[in-house]
Design a protein around this motif. Structure first.
Motif, PDB file in Angstrom:
ATOM      1  N   LEU A 110      22.031 -13.255  -9.615  1.00  0.00           N
ATOM      2  CA  LEU A 110      20.869 -12.399  -9.388  1.00  0.00           C
ATOM      3  C   LEU A 110      21.147 -11.062 -10.060  1.00  0.00           C
ATOM      4  CD1 LEU A 110      18.782 -11.906  -6.223  1.00  0.00           C
ATOM      5  CD2 LEU A 110      19.734  -9.893  -7.343  1.00  0.00           C
ATOM      6  N   ILE A 111      20.229 -10.628 -10.904  1.00  0.00           N
ATOM      7  CA  ILE A 111      20.371  -9.341 -11.587  1.00  0.00           C
ATOM      8  C   ILE A 111      19.058  -8.590 -11.468  1.00  0.00           C
ATOM      9  CG2 ILE A 111      19.827 -10.441 -13.817  1.00  0.00           C
ATOM     10  CD1 ILE A 111      21.548  -8.237 -15.131  1.00  0.00           C
ATOM     11  N   THR A 112      19.090  -7.379 -10.919  1.00  0.00           N
ATOM     12  CA  THR A 112      17.841  -6.673 -10.663  1.00  0.00           C
ATOM     13  C   THR A 112      18.091  -5.194 -10.409  1.00  0.00           C
ATOM     14  OG1 THR A 112      15.776  -6.807  -9.389  1.00  0.00           O
ATOM     15  CG2 THR A 112      17.837  -6.945  -8.139  1.00  0.00           C
ATOM     16  N   SER A 113      17.002  -4.453 -10.310  1.00  0.00           N
ATOM     17  CA  SER A 113      16.997  -3.079  -9.810  1.00  0.00           C
ATOM     18  C   SER A 113      15.793  -2.981  -8.900  1.00  0.00           C
ATOM     19  CB  SER A 113      16.898  -2.066 -10.958  1.00  0.00           C
ATOM     20  OG  SER A 113      16.929  -0.742 -10.466  1.00  0.00           O
ATOM     21  N   PRO A 114      16.001  -3.025  -7.584  1.00  0.00           N
ATOM     22  CA  PRO A 114      14.865  -3.045  -6.658  1.00  0.00           C
ATOM     23  C   PRO A 114      14.156  -1.703  -6.619  1.00  0.00           C
ATOM     24  CG  PRO A 114      16.918  -2.790  -5.451  1.00  0.00           C
ATOM     25  CD  PRO A 114      17.291  -3.042  -6.883  1.00  0.00           C
ATOM     26  N   PRO A 115      12.921  -1.665  -6.131  1.00  0.00           N
ATOM     27  CA  PRO A 115      12.265  -0.368  -5.921  1.00  0.00           C
ATOM     28  C   PRO A 115      13.109   0.495  -4.993  1.00  0.00           C
ATOM     29  CG  PRO A 115      10.712  -2.190  -5.647  1.00  0.00           C
ATOM     30  CD  PRO A 115      12.071  -2.804  -5.733  1.00  0.00           C
ATOM     31  N   TYR A 116      13.181   1.786  -5.292  1.00  0.00           N
ATOM     32  CA  TYR A 116      14.027   2.671  -4.489  1.00  0.00           C
ATOM     33  C   TYR A 116      13.289   3.247  -3.290  1.00  0.00           C
ATOM     34  CZ  TYR A 116      17.241   2.522  -8.475  1.00  0.00           C
ATOM     35  OH  TYR A 116      18.102   2.105  -9.475  1.00  0.00           O
ATOM     36  N   SER A 117      12.020   2.894  -3.124  1.00  0.00           N
ATOM     37  CA  SER A 117      11.219   3.402  -2.016  1.00  0.00           C
ATOM     38  C   SER A 117      11.333   2.483  -0.802  1.00  0.00           C
ATOM     39  CB  SER A 117       9.753   3.512  -2.450  1.00  0.00           C
ATOM     40  OG  SER A 117       9.271   2.235  -2.863  1.00  0.00           O
ATOM     41  N   GLU A 118      10.880   3.013   0.349  1.00  0.00           N
ATOM     42  CA  GLU A 118      10.838   2.271   1.612  1.00  0.00           C
ATOM     43  C   GLU A 118      12.196   1.635   1.907  1.00  0.00           C
ATOM     44  OE1 GLU A 118       7.434  -0.319   1.554  1.00  0.00           O
ATOM     45  OE2 GLU A 118       6.100   1.276   0.850  1.00  0.00           O
ATOM     46  N   ASP A 119      12.198   0.366   2.306  1.00  0.00           N
ATOM     47  CA  ASP A 119      13.483  -0.270   2.654  1.00  0.00           C
ATOM     48  C   ASP A 119      13.818  -1.418   1.709  1.00  0.00           C
ATOM     49  OD1 ASP A 119      11.473  -1.942   3.453  1.00  0.00           O
ATOM     50  OD2 ASP A 119      12.326  -2.437   5.408  1.00  0.00           O
ATOM     51  N   HIS A 120      13.320  -1.346   0.471  1.00  0.00           N
ATOM     52  CA  HIS A 120      13.553  -2.430  -0.484  1.00  0.00           C
ATOM     53  C   HIS A 120      15.038  -2.582  -0.823  1.00  0.00           C
ATOM     54  CE1 HIS A 120       9.340  -3.278  -1.170  1.00  0.00           C
ATOM     55  NE2 HIS A 120       9.098  -1.987  -1.366  1.00  0.00           N
ATOM     56  N   ILE A 121      15.757  -1.478  -0.974  1.00  0.00           N
ATOM     57  CA  ILE A 121      17.176  -1.576  -1.330  1.00  0.00           C
ATOM     58  C   ILE A 121      17.951  -2.291  -0.234  1.00  0.00           C
ATOM     59  CG2 ILE A 121      19.285  -0.262  -1.727  1.00  0.00           C
ATOM     60  CD1 ILE A 121      17.668   1.838  -3.154  1.00  0.00           C
ATOM     61  N   GLU A 122      17.708  -1.898   1.013  1.00  0.00           N
ATOM     62  CA  GLU A 122      18.433  -2.539   2.124  1.00  0.00           C
ATOM     63  C   GLU A 122      18.123  -4.029   2.196  1.00  0.00           C
ATOM     64  OE1 GLU A 122      19.081  -2.246   6.968  1.00  0.00           O
ATOM     65  OE2 GLU A 122      17.866  -0.745   5.929  1.00  0.00           O
ATOM     66  N   LYS A 123      16.834  -4.395   2.064  1.00  0.00           N
ATOM     67  CA  LYS A 123      16.465  -5.817   2.103  1.00  0.00           C
ATOM     68  C   LYS A 123      17.144  -6.587   0.984  1.00  0.00           C
ATOM     69  CE  LYS A 123      11.866  -5.434   4.225  1.00  0.00           C
ATOM     70  NZ  LYS A 123      10.405  -5.607   3.995  1.00  0.00           N
ATOM     71  N   CYS A 124      17.146  -5.992  -0.215  1.00  0.00           N
ATOM     72  CA  CYS A 124      17.764  -6.643  -1.364  1.00  0.00           C
ATOM     73  C   CYS A 124      19.252  -6.856  -1.138  1.00  0.00           C
ATOM     74  CB  CYS A 124      17.519  -5.799  -2.620  1.00  0.00           C
ATOM     75  SG  CYS A 124      18.298  -6.459  -4.117  1.00  0.00           S
ATOM     76  N   MET A 125      19.946  -5.809  -0.665  1.00  0.00           N
ATOM     77  CA  MET A 125      21.397  -5.909  -0.495  1.00  0.00           C
ATOM     78  C   MET A 125      21.776  -6.847   0.644  1.00  0.00           C
ATOM     79  SD  MET A 125      22.214  -4.404  -3.061  1.00  0.00           S
ATOM     80  CE  MET A 125      23.927  -4.877  -2.811  1.00  0.00           C
ATOM     81  N   ARG A 126      20.983  -6.901   1.674  1.00  0.00           N
ATOM     82  CA  ARG A 126      21.284  -7.843   2.762  1.00  0.00           C
ATOM     83  C   ARG A 126      21.155  -9.286   2.275  1.00  0.00           C
ATOM     84  NH1 ARG A 126      22.469  -5.752   7.481  1.00  0.00           N
ATOM     85  NH2 ARG A 126      21.805  -3.631   8.019  1.00  0.00           N
ATOM     86  N   TYR A 127      20.130  -9.533   1.447  1.00  0.00           N
ATOM     87  CA  TYR A 127      20.023 -10.881   0.897  1.00  0.00           C
ATOM     88  C   TYR A 127      21.207 -11.186  -0.027  1.00  0.00           C
ATOM     89  CZ  TYR A 127      19.132 -14.667  -2.202  1.00  0.00           C
ATOM     90  OH  TYR A 127      19.306 -15.816  -2.934  1.00  0.00           O
ATOM     91  N   CYS A 128      21.508 -10.260  -0.935  1.00  0.00           N
ATOM     92  CA  CYS A 128      22.604 -10.484  -1.881  1.00  0.00           C
ATOM     93  C   CYS A 128      23.909 -10.792  -1.158  1.00  0.00           C
ATOM     94  CB  CYS A 128      22.782  -9.256  -2.773  1.00  0.00           C
ATOM     95  SG  CYS A 128      21.482  -9.024  -3.996  1.00  0.00           S
ATOM     96  N   ALA A 129      24.195 -10.005  -0.115  1.00  0.00           N
ATOM     97  CA  ALA A 129      25.457 -10.173   0.609  1.00  0.00           C
ATOM     98  C   ALA A 129      25.552 -11.537   1.285  1.00  0.00           C
ATOM     99  CB  ALA A 129      25.615  -9.065   1.641  1.00  0.00           C
ATOM    100  N   SER A 130      24.407 -12.064   1.721  1.00  0.00           N
ATOM    101  CA  SER A 130      24.419 -13.343   2.444  1.00  0.00           C
ATOM    102  C   SER A 130      24.217 -14.543   1.535  1.00  0.00           C
ATOM    103  CB  SER A 130      23.320 -13.336   3.509  1.00  0.00           C
ATOM    104  OG  SER A 130      22.034 -13.262   2.893  1.00  0.00           O
ATOM    105  N   PHE A 149      25.048  -0.410   4.043  1.00  0.00           N
ATOM    106  CA  PHE A 149      25.891  -0.885   2.946  1.00  0.00           C
ATOM    107  C   PHE A 149      27.347  -0.936   3.388  1.00  0.00           C
ATOM    108  CE2 PHE A 149      28.142  -0.574  -1.132  1.00  0.00           C
ATOM    109  CZ  PHE A 149      27.502  -1.577  -1.840  1.00  0.00           C
ATOM    110  N   GLN A 150      27.802   0.077   4.107  1.00  0.00           N
ATOM    111  CA  GLN A 150      29.164   0.078   4.622  1.00  0.00           C
ATOM    112  C   GLN A 150      29.371  -1.063   5.613  1.00  0.00           C
ATOM    113  OE1 GLN A 150      31.798   1.947   3.680  1.00  0.00           O
ATOM    114  NE2 GLN A 150      30.456   2.735   2.062  1.00  0.00           N
ATOM    115  N   GLU A 151      28.336  -1.352   6.403  1.00  0.00           N
ATOM    116  CA  GLU A 151      28.406  -2.476   7.343  1.00  0.00           C
ATOM    117  C   GLU A 151      28.573  -3.799   6.592  1.00  0.00           C
ATOM    118  OE1 GLU A 151      25.138  -5.117   9.681  1.00  0.00           O
ATOM    119  OE2 GLU A 151      24.828  -2.947   9.731  1.00  0.00           O
ATOM    120  N   LEU A 152      27.811  -3.968   5.514  1.00  0.00           N
ATOM    121  CA  LEU A 152      27.914  -5.195   4.719  1.00  0.00           C
ATOM    122  C   LEU A 152      29.314  -5.340   4.129  1.00  0.00           C
ATOM    123  CD1 LEU A 152      24.469  -5.124   2.860  1.00  0.00           C
ATOM    124  CD2 LEU A 152      25.144  -6.635   4.734  1.00  0.00           C
ATOM    125  N   LEU A 153      29.892  -4.241   3.658  1.00  0.00           N
ATOM    126  CA  LEU A 153      31.232  -4.289   3.076  1.00  0.00           C
ATOM    127  C   LEU A 153      32.273  -4.677   4.116  1.00  0.00           C
ATOM    128  CD1 LEU A 153      31.262  -1.099   0.794  1.00  0.00           C
ATOM    129  CD2 LEU A 153      30.906  -3.469   0.097  1.00  0.00           C
TER     130      LEU A 153
END
Length: 266
Positions: A49-69, A88-92
């Motif tokens: 998966l290669i992307t740059s999610p929208p930086y608004s709202e909670d898109h980054i968190e949703k994206c990173m939670r999916y990536c991590a899982s 992000f620290q929690e995911l790490l």
């Protein structure tokens, strides 16, 4: 087979052509709702998966939670402040795949990345007529699973980096900033040495009295050194580093004074 890439956030579809030019013709990037696709469970076949999610709202968190899982490799372009976020620290800390193979970070040396809004889109006031935004401090957050990641990735990319000096890679965002600054400092120092060498050769070629030539070379070398010092001082973080060094010198002087005169015993 060829590597299959998935960019789940659709903008104007240009990423397909851009990645194809870089040698990756199999890219899935369609005008579809990423979160609806996740909910359906019908993900497109992909290796990375290669992307740059929208930086608004909670898109980054949703994206990173999916990536991590996901259990898949991913390369996500994110603002540098994301690594400080609690999620992000929690995911790490808590995601087994990231505990075993923490992400690496890759970013540009010198000027931060520019971003462009596609033509025809609604643009905020700070965006120029060409669609270019102000420079944004961001970096690629890269996670490769298994034997491909970790130190092997670092060694391979470090060998590639030395041929360009346009980007750096590190294990942390803080380390990324440090590495980028060091590359800039080395480039400036090399430029100063080259300028001094050229000035010395020029003075020798012009001939004349040895003293005169030596004086001219020394003057040119001093000018080059002064220019290099000014360029180093202009690098990001230089003022803070000078302040820390000054504080350190003051602390050392205080310690020497106490050592000379002795400290009071309790």
């Amino acid at each position: 087979g060829q590597l299959k890439l998935w960019d789940p956030y659709f903008c104007n579809g240009a990423v397909v052509q851009n990645l194809a030019k870089l040698g990756f013709p199999q890219v899935h990037n369609k005008n579809e709702d990423f979160y609806a696709v996740l909910k359906s469970g019908k993900l497109p076949p992909h290796d990375v998966l290669i992307t740059s999610p929208p930086y608004s709202e909670d898109h980054i968190e949703k994206c990173m939670r999916y990536c991590a899982s996901s259990g898949k490799p991913w390369c996500v372009l994110l603002p540098n402040w994301v690594h400080k976020k609690s999620y992000f620290q929690e995911l790490l800390r808590e995601t087994p795949s990231l505990v075993n193979a923490p992400p690496n970070y890759l970013g540009p040396v010198g000027r931060p990345y520019h971003y462009w809004f596609p033509s025809g889109s609604n643009r905020p006031n700070h965006v120029g007529s060409d669609g270019m935004t102000t420079p944004f401090h961001s970096s690629w957050h890269i996670h490769l699973t298994g034997r491909v990641g970790g130190m092997r990735l670092m060694r391979e990319l470090e060998a590639e980096r030395k041929s360009t000096n346009e980007w750096v890679m590190a294990k942390t965002v803080k380390g990324l900033k440090w590495c980028g600054r060091k590359v800039q400092e080395r480039a400036v120092a090399a430029k100063a040495r080259e300028a001094a060498r050229a000035a010395t050769q020029s003075a020798a070629l012009r001939g004349g009295a040895r003293a005169t030539g030596g004086k001219a070379a020394a003057t040119a070398a001093a000018a080059a050194a002064e220019a290099a010092a000014a360029e180093l001082a202009a690098l990001p973080g230089a003022k803070k580093r000078r302040a820390r060094k000054g504080a350190g010198r003051k602390k050392n002087r205080t310690r020497r004074m106490l050592g000379d005169f002795g400290e009071d015993d309790d």
